[in-house]
Design a protein around this motif. Structure first.
Motif, mmCIF file in Angstrom:
data_model
loop_
_atom_site.group_PDB
_atom_site.id
_atom_site.type_symbol
_atom_site.label_atom_id
_atom_site.label_comp_id
_atom_site.label_asym_id
_atom_site.label_seq_id
_atom_site.Cartn_x
_atom_site.Cartn_y
_atom_site.Cartn_z
ATOM 1 N N CYS A 144 5.102 -6.048 5.717
ATOM 2 C CA CYS A 144 4.613 -4.760 5.238
ATOM 3 C C CYS A 144 4.315 -3.854 6.429
ATOM 4 O O CYS A 144 3.480 -4.177 7.271
ATOM 5 C CB CYS A 144 3.353 -4.945 4.394
ATOM 6 S SG CYS A 144 2.817 -3.424 3.579
ATOM 7 N N ASN A 185 2.510 4.751 1.368
ATOM 8 C CA ASN A 185 3.061 5.107 2.685
ATOM 9 C C ASN A 185 3.479 3.872 3.476
ATOM 10 O O ASN A 185 3.205 3.750 4.666
ATOM 11 C CB ASN A 185 2.056 5.922 3.504
ATOM 12 C CG ASN A 185 1.652 7.211 2.812
ATOM 13 O OD1 ASN A 185 2.472 7.853 2.164
ATOM 14 N ND2 ASN A 185 0.389 7.575 2.929
ATOM 15 N N SER A 186 4.133 2.948 2.780
ATOM 16 C CA SER A 186 4.545 1.715 3.456
ATOM 17 C C SER A 186 5.935 1.288 3.022
ATOM 18 O O SER A 186 6.441 1.685 1.964
ATOM 19 C CB SER A 186 3.551 0.586 3.177
ATOM 20 O OG SER A 186 3.673 0.129 1.845
ATOM 21 N N GLU A 203 3.123 -0.131 7.605
ATOM 22 C CA GLU A 203 2.455 1.087 7.154
ATOM 23 C C GLU A 203 2.740 2.248 8.104
ATOM 24 O O GLU A 203 2.910 2.051 9.305
ATOM 25 C CB GLU A 203 0.951 0.849 7.067
ATOM 26 C CG GLU A 203 0.564 -0.210 6.035
ATOM 27 C CD GLU A 203 -0.936 -0.421 5.964
ATOM 28 O OE1 GLU A 203 -1.659 0.568 5.749
ATOM 29 O OE2 GLU A 203 -1.375 -1.576 6.147
ATOM 30 N N LYS A 226 0.829 -1.198 0.000
ATOM 31 C CA LYS A 226 0.000 0.000 0.000
ATOM 32 C C LYS A 226 0.868 1.254 0.000
ATOM 33 O O LYS A 226 2.067 1.197 0.294
ATOM 34 C CB LYS A 226 -0.895 0.009 1.239
ATOM 35 C CG LYS A 226 -1.855 -1.170 1.319
ATOM 36 C CD LYS A 226 -2.670 -1.125 2.606
ATOM 37 C CE LYS A 226 -3.607 -2.310 2.709
ATOM 38 N NZ LYS A 226 -4.394 -2.295 3.972
#
Length: 294
Positions: free
Chosen positions: A124, A69-70, A126, A67
């Motif tokens: 991942c 901003n990750s 965020e 996604k």
């Protein structure tokens, strides 16, 4: 035990397989499609940063959504497939363990980072827009130094250390209780030994002896780090390898059971089903159709 996957170093990802480079930073919009197999293993760490767009990553049968901003982390020896990268705005940082530890006396420094070399952590991570802006600022400084004619690896390494320390601080804020660095280091030392011997189907006591600790302490380390016992961790590693062999080779279930040192194929099948809720044959059929015919 022969690995069924190709191992690639950083040079392969810049289509220079003879280049022994230990660090690279690339933007997706300037990146040339690397000539590597769909499913493969790295000999290095990779950090994908995503500013805009969405995509998918697959690591050892777990699918993750990438996604905006990750950051997405891939560690050495994980079986990995990148579904899409061209629609993304962002890039990738590639570095070896030796590069990270350059001129450092503490050789456990990488082990202290909970999000690397961890099968149980979500790769991942965020961030809020504000927090990600700080991350991007560090990445831009890394890019700027890497693009200088007189670039200095020590300066790049320093920025990389700061970047990963920022990520660890972000993770620690999200946790109710932080895992002690001592336990984290010991767990990753256990994992290193496990990678060397998992196919031998050894007991938890074998690994405790290798690490010069008691079996009770090894269990404590595993429970604190992953919420699993040492025996559950050992079995999970064997089952992961079984999954890889069932999906990506033509070996029979009996051959795989023998290769992983199970007493017989029926015990292997029973153990596999207890972990996956599927028989080995059902898993092989399903995953071969999903991954080997694409």
């Amino acid at each position: 035990m022969k690995d069924v996957f190709k191992h690639y170093h950083i040079g392969h990802f810049i289509n220079q397989p003879t280049n022994p480079t230990e660090f690279e930073v690339l933007r997706f919009d300037k990146m040339v499609e690397p000539n590597v197999d769909d499913f493969h293993k790295h000999s290095f760490y990779e950090i994908l940063w995503t500013e805009k767009g969405k995509s998918r990553q697959i690591i050892d049968y777990n699918e993750y959504e990438v996604k905006p901003n990750s950051l997405f982390f891939i560690s050495p020896n994980q079986v990995h497939r990148f579904e899409e990268w061209k629609p993304l705005s962002g890039g990738t940082i590639l570095f070896t363990e030796d590069f990270y530890l350059l001129n450092r006396t503490n050789k456990d420094a990488l082990f202290e980072l909970s999000f690397l070399d961890n099968l149980y952590a979500n790769p991942c991570i965020e961030f809020t827009k504000k927090a990600f802006a700080e991350i991007l600022n560090l990445i831009h400084q890394i890019e700027a130094e890497q693009n200088r004619k007189d670039k200095n690896p020590t300066i790049i390494q320093a920025y990389l250390h700061i970047l990963l320390a920022q990520v660890q601080r972000h993770i620690d804020k999200q946790r109710e209780t932080a895992v002690s660095k001592k336990y984290l280091i010991q767990f990753k030392q256990f994992k290193t030994v496990l990678e060397q011997h998992f196919a031998e189907n050894k007991t938890a006591k074998f690994y405790a002896d290798k690490l010069h600790i008691t079996q009770h302490h090894l269990n404590l380390i595993c429970k604190e780090t992953t919420n699993n016992t040492a025996t559950e961790t050992l079995r999970a590693r064997s089952i992961l390898e079984a999954k890889r062999l069932l999906t990506f080779t033509s070996k029979t279930i009996s051959e795989i059971a023998f290769e992983l040192n199970f007493t017989d194929s029926s015990y292997f099948a029973k153990t596999f089903k207890a972990f996956t809720k599927q028989t080995p044959q059902d898993f092989k059929t399903k995953m071969s159709e999903k991954y080997r015919t694409r």
